[in-house]
Design a protein around this motif. Structure first.
Motif, PDB file in Angstrom:
ATOM      1  N   GLU A 116       0.842  -1.353  -0.022  1.00  0.00           N
ATOM      2  CA  GLU A 116      -0.109  -0.125  -0.131  1.00  0.00           C
ATOM      3  C   GLU A 116       0.818   1.281  -0.085  1.00  0.00           C
ATOM      4  OE1 GLU A 116      -1.048   0.570   4.784  1.00  0.00           O
ATOM      5  OE2 GLU A 116      -2.114  -0.449   3.658  1.00  0.00           O
ATOM      6  N   TRP A 117       0.500   2.421  -0.619  1.00  0.00           N
ATOM      7  CA  TRP A 117       1.151   3.556  -0.695  1.00  0.00           C
ATOM      8  C   TRP A 117       1.155   4.062   0.805  1.00  0.00           C
ATOM      9  CZ3 TRP A 117       3.685   5.147  -4.638  1.00  0.00           C
ATOM     10  CH2 TRP A 117       3.450   4.902  -5.885  1.00  0.00           C
ATOM     11  N   ARG A 118       2.381   4.766   0.841  1.00  0.00           N
ATOM     12  CA  ARG A 118       2.826   5.506   2.104  1.00  0.00           C
ATOM     13  C   ARG A 118       2.978   7.147   1.670  1.00  0.00           C
ATOM     14  NH1 ARG A 118       0.724   2.364   4.612  1.00  0.00           N
ATOM     15  NH2 ARG A 118       1.599   1.089   6.538  1.00  0.00           N
ATOM     16  N   GLU A 119       2.525   7.372   0.515  1.00  0.00           N
ATOM     17  CA  GLU A 119       2.314   8.785   0.196  1.00  0.00           C
ATOM     18  C   GLU A 119       1.073   9.524   0.120  1.00  0.00           C
ATOM     19  OE1 GLU A 119       5.175  10.424  -0.564  1.00  0.00           O
ATOM     20  OE2 GLU A 119       6.302   8.834  -0.639  1.00  0.00           O
ATOM     21  N   GLU A 120       0.758  10.670   0.480  1.00  0.00           N
ATOM     22  CA  GLU A 120      -0.315  11.386   0.501  1.00  0.00           C
ATOM     23  C   GLU A 120      -1.150  11.570  -1.066  1.00  0.00           C
ATOM     24  OE1 GLU A 120      -2.651  15.195   2.381  1.00  0.00           O
ATOM     25  OE2 GLU A 120      -0.490  14.952   2.584  1.00  0.00           O
ATOM     26  N   PHE A 121      -0.177  11.745  -1.950  1.00  0.00           N
ATOM     27  CA  PHE A 121      -0.835  12.142  -3.376  1.00  0.00           C
ATOM     28  C   PHE A 121      -0.005  11.330  -4.344  1.00  0.00           C
ATOM     29  CE2 PHE A 121      -1.812  15.971  -1.148  1.00  0.00           C
ATOM     30  CZ  PHE A 121      -3.131  15.872  -1.084  1.00  0.00           C
ATOM     31  N   PRO A 122       0.037   9.938  -4.292  1.00  0.00           N
ATOM     32  CA  PRO A 122       0.898   9.200  -5.414  1.00  0.00           C
ATOM     33  C   PRO A 122       0.476   9.384  -6.887  1.00  0.00           C
ATOM     34  CG  PRO A 122      -0.879   7.774  -4.361  1.00  0.00           C
ATOM     35  CD  PRO A 122      -0.923   9.188  -3.767  1.00  0.00           C
ATOM     36  N   GLU A 123      -0.653   9.947  -7.122  1.00  0.00           N
ATOM     37  CA  GLU A 123      -0.891  10.293  -8.627  1.00  0.00           C
ATOM     38  C   GLU A 123      -0.085  11.431  -8.825  1.00  0.00           C
ATOM     39  OE1 GLU A 123      -3.761  12.386  -5.879  1.00  0.00           O
ATOM     40  OE2 GLU A 123      -3.110  10.415  -6.057  1.00  0.00           O
ATOM     41  N   ARG A 124       0.382  12.219  -8.206  1.00  0.00           N
ATOM     42  CA  ARG A 124       1.351  13.440  -8.529  1.00  0.00           C
ATOM     43  C   ARG A 124       2.755  12.523  -8.996  1.00  0.00           C
ATOM     44  NH1 ARG A 124      -0.017  18.026  -4.157  1.00  0.00           N
ATOM     45  NH2 ARG A 124      -2.169  18.138  -4.845  1.00  0.00           N
ATOM     46  N   ILE A 125       3.091  11.776  -8.075  1.00  0.00           N
ATOM     47  CA  ILE A 125       4.408  11.245  -8.514  1.00  0.00           C
ATOM     48  C   ILE A 125       4.398  10.410  -9.767  1.00  0.00           C
ATOM     49  CG2 ILE A 125       6.237   9.614  -7.331  1.00  0.00           C
ATOM     50  CD1 ILE A 125       5.125  10.315  -4.582  1.00  0.00           C
ATOM     51  N   VAL A 126       3.265   9.612  -9.987  1.00  0.00           N
ATOM     52  CA  VAL A 126       3.099   8.850 -11.136  1.00  0.00           C
ATOM     53  C   VAL A 126       2.977   9.584 -12.445  1.00  0.00           C
ATOM     54  CG1 VAL A 126       1.590   7.258 -12.296  1.00  0.00           C
ATOM     55  CG2 VAL A 126       1.923   6.973 -10.082  1.00  0.00           C
ATOM     56  N   ALA A 127       2.179  10.819 -12.326  1.00  0.00           N
ATOM     57  CA  ALA A 127       2.117  11.753 -13.474  1.00  0.00           C
ATOM     58  C   ALA A 127       3.400  12.552 -13.777  1.00  0.00           C
ATOM     59  CB  ALA A 127       1.022  12.824 -13.436  1.00  0.00           C
ATOM     60  N   LEU A 128       4.154  13.165 -12.721  1.00  0.00           N
ATOM     61  CA  LEU A 128       5.399  13.992 -12.860  1.00  0.00           C
ATOM     62  C   LEU A 128       6.575  13.275 -12.762  1.00  0.00           C
ATOM     63  CD1 LEU A 128       3.727  17.062 -10.744  1.00  0.00           C
ATOM     64  CD2 LEU A 128       3.792  16.659 -13.148  1.00  0.00           C
TER      65      LEU A 128
END
Length: 278
Positions: A116-128
């Motif tokens: 499971e993710w331990r990041e608050e906004f993983p979608e930002r990391i995936v996109a950028l």
């Protein structure tokens, strides 16, 4: 508009006729009163017939413009909301695709692995692009991993073991190092390296750097040896250089060759290793 102008001039003409008649036939002091009354009557008539409709029309146009602006602002806000919702939905779908890729990589080596993710906004990391941390479950000796994303849709995963300092004692350090070495060796035997996972975690970055450098210097191929070195032909000689810490065992080379081919490289398994050309 022409009709209104004609009506206005007609009323003015009638006023002039009345004024001339009063001045011609009335000579007493009543003349001023009659003239005043005539002007007053004409002013009221002109205001009712011409001024009041004009004011009403102006008020109507002002209200219509105000209503139009409100509707336009509302439509703009709705469009922005729809675009935001669409963008959020796209990011969520992209994140789910990436989640499946991470799960496939982990479970190819550890079939019981979940995370499971331990990041608050993983979608930002995936996109950028960037690195995000995930928590691991069902993987012996590791409880976290750092997942890195690049702008070429590549994913690299580094497994981590995070232990509070309070749980580590000086007396246990030697035992832990020996046990971890034994477990690593046994894990390598029982959990073979998946070619696709190896390529994403280690092979892609190394090969992209090497191939870019070799292609710029006129080379069109190299050979990956079993010990992780690469061999390059230089005139009549063959030069070997260290490149990889480890590569999948020979029994997995056919699958590894297919991974290279999917990445646009021609792969051929030879006695000396895996020959790649571009």
């Amino acid at each position: 508009m022409m009709m209104k102008k004609k009506s206005l001039w007609s009323s003015v003409s009638a006023l002039i006729v009345v004024v001339l008649a009063i001045m011609a036939f009335v000579r007493s002091s009543a003349q001023m009163w009659l003239l005043a009354i005539s002007f007053a009557v004409w002013a009221v008539f002109a205001a009712v017939i011409f001024l009041v409709p004009f004011i009403k029309a102006r008020i109507y146009h002002w209200k219509a413009r105000r209503l139009y602006k409100k509707c336009d602002q509302k439509n703009t806000q709705q469009n922005y909301t729809v675009e935001s919702d669409t963008s959020d939905a796209t990011s969520l779908v992209l994140l789910r695709h990436v989640n499946f890729r991470i799960s496939a990589y982990l479970q190819s080596v550890y079939p019981e692995a979940t995370w499971e993710w331990r990041e608050e906004f993983p979608e930002r990391i995936v996109a950028l692009g960037g690195t995000g941390r995930i928590a691991l479950f069902g993987i012996p000796d590791f409880n976290f991993a750092d997942v890195s994303f690049d702008q070429k849709a590549g994913i690299r995963c580094s497994l981590l073991k995070i232990v509070p300092l309070s749980k580590i004692t000086h007396a246990d350090k030697d035992d832990q190092s020996e046990n971890s070495a034994e477990k690593d060796s046994s894990a390598q035997k029982t959990n073979p390296i998946d070619p696709q996972v190896w390529y994403e975690m280690q092979g892609r970055k190394v090969l992209e750097t090497i191939i870019t450098d070799l292609a710029s210097r006129g080379h069109s191929g190299l050979t990956i040896k079993e010990n992780g070195e690469i061999a390059i032909k230089q005139a009549d000689a063959e030069i070997t250089k260290p490149a990889f810490e480890s590569i999948p065992e020979k029994m997995y080379w056919p699958r590894l060759a297919k991974v290279f081919e999917r990445e646009g490289l021609a792969a051929d398994i030879t006695a000396g290793g895996i020959a790649l050309s571009w």
